[in-house]
Design a protein around this motif. Sequence first.
Motif, mmCIF file in Angstrom:
data_model
loop_
_atom_site.group_PDB
_atom_site.id
_atom_site.type_symbol
_atom_site.label_atom_id
_atom_site.label_comp_id
_atom_site.label_asym_id
_atom_site.label_seq_id
_atom_site.Cartn_x
_atom_site.Cartn_y
_atom_site.Cartn_z
ATOM 1 N N VAL A 1 0.935 -1.059 0.173
ATOM 2 C CA VAL A 1 0.024 0.098 -0.006
ATOM 3 C C VAL A 1 1.037 1.291 -0.093
ATOM 4 C CG1 VAL A 1 -1.861 1.060 1.238
ATOM 5 C CG2 VAL A 1 -1.702 -1.310 1.456
ATOM 6 N N GLU A 2 0.768 2.069 -0.899
ATOM 7 C CA GLU A 2 1.434 3.247 -1.024
ATOM 8 C C GLU A 2 0.608 4.468 -0.714
ATOM 9 O OE1 GLU A 2 3.715 5.617 -4.750
ATOM 10 O OE2 GLU A 2 1.690 4.972 -4.895
ATOM 11 N N ARG A 3 1.150 5.286 0.138
ATOM 12 C CA ARG A 3 0.355 6.671 0.447
ATOM 13 C C ARG A 3 1.336 7.606 0.391
ATOM 14 N NH1 ARG A 3 -0.753 8.636 6.052
ATOM 15 N NH2 ARG A 3 -2.530 10.161 5.799
ATOM 16 N N THR A 4 0.888 8.686 -0.544
ATOM 17 C CA THR A 4 1.875 9.938 -0.754
ATOM 18 C C THR A 4 1.057 11.011 -0.316
ATOM 19 O OG1 THR A 4 2.919 8.860 -2.921
ATOM 20 C CG2 THR A 4 2.917 11.268 -2.507
ATOM 21 N N PHE B 1 1.724 -2.292 13.154
ATOM 22 C CA PHE B 1 3.032 -3.076 13.255
ATOM 23 C C PHE B 1 2.622 -4.537 13.864
ATOM 24 C CE2 PHE B 1 5.562 1.069 14.131
ATOM 25 C CZ PHE B 1 5.405 1.417 12.778
ATOM 26 N N LYS B 2 1.694 -4.748 14.621
ATOM 27 C CA LYS B 2 1.553 -5.950 15.335
ATOM 28 C C LYS B 2 0.300 -6.660 14.438
ATOM 29 C CE LYS B 2 3.067 -5.294 19.797
ATOM 30 N NZ LYS B 2 2.771 -5.486 21.159
ATOM 31 N N SER B 3 0.053 -6.060 13.327
ATOM 32 C CA SER B 3 -1.266 -6.704 12.588
ATOM 33 C C SER B 3 -0.546 -8.128 12.034
ATOM 34 C CB SER B 3 -1.737 -5.867 11.553
ATOM 35 O OG SER B 3 -2.705 -6.271 10.901
ATOM 36 N N PRO B 4 -1.200 -9.330 11.833
ATOM 37 C CA PRO B 4 -1.175 -10.468 11.357
ATOM 38 C C PRO B 4 -0.670 -10.012 9.841
ATOM 39 C CG PRO B 4 -2.933 -10.790 12.858
ATOM 40 C CD PRO B 4 -2.582 -9.279 12.516
ATOM 41 N N GLY B 5 0.392 -10.613 9.419
ATOM 42 C CA GLY B 5 0.807 -10.454 8.111
ATOM 43 C C GLY B 5 1.366 -9.256 7.736
ATOM 44 N N ASN C 1 2.014 -9.496 3.860
ATOM 45 C CA ASN C 1 2.330 -10.895 3.077
ATOM 46 C C ASN C 1 1.476 -10.974 1.899
ATOM 47 O OD1 ASN C 1 4.349 -11.913 4.918
ATOM 48 N ND2 ASN C 1 2.825 -12.639 6.410
ATOM 49 N N ASP C 2 0.393 -10.473 2.020
ATOM 50 C CA ASP C 2 -0.537 -10.808 0.788
ATOM 51 C C ASP C 2 -1.734 -9.896 1.037
ATOM 52 O OD1 ASP C 2 -2.320 -12.077 2.961
ATOM 53 O OD2 ASP C 2 -1.527 -13.807 2.139
ATOM 54 N N LYS C 3 -2.591 -9.923 0.117
ATOM 55 C CA LYS C 3 -3.862 -8.825 0.089
ATOM 56 C C LYS C 3 -4.681 -9.180 1.140
ATOM 57 C CE LYS C 3 -5.642 -7.732 -3.906
ATOM 58 N NZ LYS C 3 -6.220 -7.588 -5.237
ATOM 59 N N LYS C 4 -4.911 -10.580 1.514
ATOM 60 C CA LYS C 4 -5.850 -10.853 2.482
ATOM 61 C C LYS C 4 -5.310 -10.322 3.786
ATOM 62 C CE LYS C 4 -7.601 -14.937 5.087
ATOM 63 N NZ LYS C 4 -7.418 -16.359 5.234
ATOM 64 N N ALA C 5 -3.911 -10.319 4.117
ATOM 65 C CA ALA C 5 -3.332 -9.948 5.279
ATOM 66 C C ALA C 5 -3.612 -8.150 5.530
ATOM 67 C CB ALA C 5 -1.919 -9.663 5.515
ATOM 68 N N TYR C 6 -3.642 -7.380 4.290
ATOM 69 C CA TYR C 6 -4.175 -6.262 4.214
ATOM 70 C C TYR C 6 -5.625 -5.939 4.638
ATOM 71 C CZ TYR C 6 -5.868 -1.693 2.464
ATOM 72 O OH TYR C 6 -6.389 -0.448 2.481
ATOM 73 N N TYR C 7 -6.364 -6.732 4.142
ATOM 74 C CA TYR C 7 -7.946 -6.573 4.659
ATOM 75 C C TYR C 7 -8.143 -7.186 6.112
ATOM 76 C CZ TYR C 7 -8.909 -5.778 -0.403
ATOM 77 O OH TYR C 7 -8.792 -5.404 -1.717
ATOM 78 N N VAL C 8 -7.234 -7.986 6.479
ATOM 79 C CA VAL C 8 -7.390 -8.167 7.981
ATOM 80 C C VAL C 8 -6.956 -6.987 8.704
ATOM 81 C CG1 VAL C 8 -6.200 -9.253 9.859
ATOM 82 C CG2 VAL C 8 -7.110 -10.618 7.856
ATOM 83 N N GLU D 1 -7.051 -3.954 7.660
ATOM 84 C CA GLU D 1 -8.290 -2.977 7.217
ATOM 85 C C GLU D 1 -9.569 -3.132 8.081
ATOM 86 O OE1 GLU D 1 -10.023 -2.527 3.239
ATOM 87 O OE2 GLU D 1 -9.269 -0.644 3.127
ATOM 88 N N GLY D 2 -10.013 -4.258 8.325
ATOM 89 C CA GLY D 2 -11.155 -4.644 9.333
ATOM 90 C C GLY D 2 -10.861 -4.844 10.402
ATOM 91 N N SER D 3 -9.542 -4.735 11.198
ATOM 92 C CA SER D 3 -9.601 -4.740 12.639
ATOM 93 C C SER D 3 -9.978 -3.709 13.468
ATOM 94 C CB SER D 3 -7.971 -4.721 12.648
ATOM 95 O OG SER D 3 -7.386 -3.430 12.510
ATOM 96 N N PRO D 4 -10.359 -3.947 14.727
ATOM 97 C CA PRO D 4 -11.097 -2.941 15.419
ATOM 98 C C PRO D 4 -9.876 -1.802 15.719
ATOM 99 C CG PRO D 4 -10.974 -5.151 16.633
ATOM 100 C CD PRO D 4 -10.151 -5.361 15.271
ATOM 101 N N GLU D 5 -8.550 -1.840 15.527
ATOM 102 C CA GLU D 5 -7.682 -0.737 15.754
ATOM 103 C C GLU D 5 -7.685 -0.080 14.554
ATOM 104 O OE1 GLU D 5 -6.723 -3.949 15.891
ATOM 105 O OE2 GLU D 5 -5.982 -4.331 17.819
ATOM 106 N N HIS D 6 -7.891 -0.392 13.480
ATOM 107 C CA HIS D 6 -8.044 0.434 12.084
ATOM 108 C C HIS D 6 -9.234 1.187 11.977
ATOM 109 C CE1 HIS D 6 -8.339 0.828 7.578
ATOM 110 N NE2 HIS D 6 -7.017 1.528 7.931
ATOM 111 N N ILE D 7 -10.374 0.676 12.468
ATOM 112 C CA ILE D 7 -11.700 0.886 12.659
ATOM 113 C C ILE D 7 -11.605 1.988 13.569
ATOM 114 C CG2 ILE D 7 -14.191 0.393 12.859
ATOM 115 C CD1 ILE D 7 -13.734 -2.182 11.685
ATOM 116 N N LYS D 8 -11.207 1.928 14.619
ATOM 117 C CA LYS D 8 -11.339 2.837 15.648
ATOM 118 C C LYS D 8 -10.434 4.086 15.167
ATOM 119 C CE LYS D 8 -9.409 3.913 20.432
ATOM 120 N NZ LYS D 8 -8.697 3.446 21.441
ATOM 121 N N MET D 9 -9.351 4.145 14.499
ATOM 122 C CA MET D 9 -8.463 5.098 13.951
ATOM 123 C C MET D 9 -9.509 5.909 13.214
ATOM 124 S SD MET D 9 -4.849 4.915 12.703
ATOM 125 C CE MET D 9 -5.379 3.825 11.177
#
Length: 106
Positions: free
Chosen positions: A4-7, A29-33, A58-65, A67-75
């Motif tokens: 994921v690239e963010r500029t 940093f602690k997210s699986p994958g 590691n893969d797209k699935k790890a990114y979606y994990v 993205e759907g994590s409580p930490e990411h949603i809270k942010m």
Amino acid sequence: MFVVERTVKLEKGFIDIHKEKMNEYSSIFKSPGFVKREVLISTTNKEFDLIKTLVYFNDKKAYYVWEGSPEHIKMHKEKKENPVKPVGVISVERNYYEHFITNMHE
């Protein structure tokens, strides 16, 4: 790998504030994958500065994990509740890549 690239395009004079923020701990940093995060800075343009962040999973699935994590949603919920544009930000662009090849000096 999935990248994921963010500029972030910044007004001149605000790069140090954003560099400090990039040094802070992130729950990603602690997210699986999660593999690594690279932060690149360019101050060569006379009108604006750039911060490019590359986040490797590691893969797209790890990114979606992540993205759907409580930490990411809270942010993102906190950002919606306090929709103040970060200081000095002109624009933000995000792109997604499948890693193809890395060549290194032998």
